[in-house]
Design an enzyme around this catalytic site. Structure first.
Site, PDB file in Angstrom:
ATOM      1  N   TYR A 186      -8.218   7.667 -17.572  1.00  0.00           N
ATOM      2  CA  TYR A 186      -9.221   8.364 -16.781  1.00  0.00           C
ATOM      3  C   TYR A 186      -9.431   9.778 -17.312  1.00  0.00           C
ATOM      4  O   TYR A 186      -8.484  10.433 -17.753  1.00  0.00           O
ATOM      5  CB  TYR A 186      -8.786   8.437 -15.317  1.00  0.00           C
ATOM      6  CG  TYR A 186      -8.563   7.084 -14.672  1.00  0.00           C
ATOM      7  CD1 TYR A 186      -9.225   5.950 -15.139  1.00  0.00           C
ATOM      8  CD2 TYR A 186      -7.690   6.940 -13.598  1.00  0.00           C
ATOM      9  CE1 TYR A 186      -9.021   4.724 -14.555  1.00  0.00           C
ATOM     10  CE2 TYR A 186      -7.486   5.708 -12.994  1.00  0.00           C
ATOM     11  CZ  TYR A 186      -8.147   4.595 -13.482  1.00  0.00           C
ATOM     12  OH  TYR A 186      -7.951   3.372 -12.887  1.00  0.00           O
ATOM     13  N   GLU A 225      -0.086   8.993  10.940  1.00  0.00           N
ATOM     14  CA  GLU A 225      -1.397   8.441  11.289  1.00  0.00           C
ATOM     15  C   GLU A 225      -2.277   9.415  12.064  1.00  0.00           C
ATOM     16  O   GLU A 225      -3.477   9.157  12.243  1.00  0.00           O
ATOM     17  CB  GLU A 225      -1.221   7.135  12.062  1.00  0.00           C
ATOM     18  CG  GLU A 225      -0.642   6.027  11.185  1.00  0.00           C
ATOM     19  CD  GLU A 225      -0.360   4.746  11.940  1.00  0.00           C
ATOM     20  OE1 GLU A 225      -0.604   3.651  11.373  1.00  0.00           O
ATOM     21  OE2 GLU A 225       0.126   4.814  13.086  1.00  0.00           O
ATOM     22  N   HIS A 284       0.864  -1.177   0.000  1.00  0.00           N
ATOM     23  CA  HIS A 284       0.000   0.000   0.000  1.00  0.00           C
ATOM     24  C   HIS A 284       0.907   1.235   0.000  1.00  0.00           C
ATOM     25  O   HIS A 284       1.201   1.816   1.034  1.00  0.00           O
ATOM     26  CB  HIS A 284      -0.930   0.005   1.215  1.00  0.00           C
ATOM     27  CG  HIS A 284      -2.220  -0.694   0.974  1.00  0.00           C
ATOM     28  ND1 HIS A 284      -3.119  -0.279   0.012  1.00  0.00           N
ATOM     29  CD2 HIS A 284      -2.755  -1.796   1.544  1.00  0.00           C
ATOM     30  CE1 HIS A 284      -4.167  -1.088   0.025  1.00  0.00           C
ATOM     31  NE2 HIS A 284      -3.973  -2.018   0.922  1.00  0.00           N
ATOM     32  N   ASP A 326      -4.799   2.197   2.080  1.00  0.00           N
ATOM     33  CA  ASP A 326      -5.059   1.610   3.397  1.00  0.00           C
ATOM     34  C   ASP A 326      -5.613   2.667   4.349  1.00  0.00           C
ATOM     35  O   ASP A 326      -6.555   2.418   5.114  1.00  0.00           O
ATOM     36  CB  ASP A 326      -3.786   0.985   3.964  1.00  0.00           C
ATOM     37  CG  ASP A 326      -2.587   1.932   3.948  1.00  0.00           C
ATOM     38  OD1 ASP A 326      -2.580   2.902   3.159  1.00  0.00           O
ATOM     39  OD2 ASP A 326      -1.637   1.701   4.711  1.00  0.00           O
TER      40      ASP A 326
END
Length: 396
Positions: free
Chosen positions: A297, A370, A95, A100
């Site tokens: 895209y 985090e 990841h 994640d």
């Protein structure tokens, strides 16, 4: 009992340990379903390896969707001072783009929405979409299978390693570029270098195409509005022989889907001219070329009205909200959702020099601060609930 912050963090680390490639996210899918069902949220599978769920509020009202991508990248994760406890357990898969964290954030929003569902009317749909990393991507499948049916708006975010931690970038209009792959095959006439009059060297023709392309494209599409590069060039030959054919593969990106036609037209014009200038009397049928453009895209276009209301809300809650930022040459299949319903896609920064978190997305040492996870939850939750309480401010 775990705090909410630690619950979200642990989910992110669990996904980080167990990355899966595009359209192979079976374990990821099973774990998302397990978490949602543990929260009392009904869900179902979509797009083979995706998950869709919905929480209804205290009464009827509009529906807003929140999307997370779920796939990882082909990369062997490097051990760092941060990731010893959650480094990828699958060699060659990682990841490395924050998905994640996206899953953990959206699951955090789902938990809060479920707990506070009596406080709003309407519903929130959660889309855990596979295969963002590999065009044509999973968004098209989600849409084709009814993932947006009944949805009035959609929101999402992306964690960026080159944006300072806690910074939110949000921009109305074109925010991310389209992505396109091109292949050029030029056929000449191979032969020995000692007899150049009997050959048409396709490498020489291709070299002139390469040197001409960027300057001519830049005359028609501003250099600030496009990027174009060459990836591979291949020819079967040897040092003293001109090959019969050469292939060039590259890519380009723009902020206007109409510019794709301009660039393709420029390529064709250059090649047509080269075929004429390198033709040789007595050698028929060559040089010739084949040009193929594979559109990826589309441009990601944030709805101006929705983005304006979301920006005002975020500025009242967070210190670092930038609404005057440059569009990003990265591409995202979230763009397909925004072609169907209004909404906004945002960036949240994770770069923290003091902590040593400085690697960019797709690096084998990429990691996130985090502390931004709960901030991401707050962003998406706040916009979703504010929309449900007053959709008129977000919709034209």
């Amino acid at each position: 009992m775990l705090s909410f912050e630690n619950w979200v963090r642990d989910i992110r680390r669990e996904f980080h340990r167990n990355p899966e490639l595009s359209f192979h996210e079976y374990g990821t899918q099973a774990r998302i379903i397990s978490i949602l069902e543990g929260l009392g949220i009904e869900c179902r599978k979509i797009a083979d390896t995706g998950v869709i769920a919905e929480v209804r509020g205290g009464g009827p009202g509009p529906c807003i969707a929140i999307r997370s991508d779920t796939d990882a990248l082909s990369a062997h994760e490097s051990l760092t001072k941060f990731n010893e406890d959650y480094i990828s357990q699958k060699p060659g898969v990682m990841h490395a783009c924050g998905h994640d964290g996206h899953m953990a954030i959206v699951l955090g929003v789902a938990r809060l929405i479920k707990e506070r569902r009596r406080e709003f009317c309407g519903s929130v749909r959660f889309i855990f979409q596979p295969a963002e990393e590999i065009p044509p991507g999973g968004a098209v499948r989600v849409i084709e299978e009814g993932g947006l049916e009944g949805v009035d708006a959609i929101i999402g975010l992306h964690i960026f390693g080159d944006v300072d931690v806690g910074t939110i970038n949000i921009l109305a209009g074109p925010f991310m570029a389209n992505s396109n792959r091109f292949t050029v095959n030029i056929t000449g006439k191979g032969g020995h270098h000692s007899t150049p009059d009997m050959c048409i060297d396709p490498i020489l023709v291709m070299s002139e195409f390469i040197s001409s392309l960027n300057p001519l494209v830049s005359q028609k599409v501003s250099p600030s509005d496009h990027v174009l590069g060459f990836g591979t060039i291949n020819a079967a030959g040897q040092f003293n022989r001109s090959p019969d054919e050469v292939e060039l593969v590259g890519s380009f990106r723009t902020f206007d889907d109409g510019d794709i036609d301009v660039i393709e037209g420029t390529m064709s014009s250059i090649l047509d001219s080269l075929m004429d200038s390198y033709s040789v009397e007595g050698i028929e049928g060559v040089p010739s070329y084949d040009l193929n453009i594979e559109r990826g895209y589309p441009v990601l276009f944030n709805d101006p009205v929705f983005t304006g209301s979301a920006s005002r809300l975020l500025k009242n809650k967070f210190e670092k909200v930038n609404t005057h930022v440059e569009p990003i040459f990265g591409a995202e299949d979230f763009a397909y959702y925004l072609q169907e319903v209004p909404g906004v896609y945002m960036v949240i920064g994770t770069r923290n020099v003091e902590k040593g978190i400085v690697e960019g997305n797709h690096s084998s040492s990429f990691d996130i601060d985090e502390d931004i996870l709960v901030m991401g939850v707050d962003m998406l939750y706040s916009i979703a609930v504010d929309f449900l309480k007053g959709p008129g401010a977000y919709l034209e």
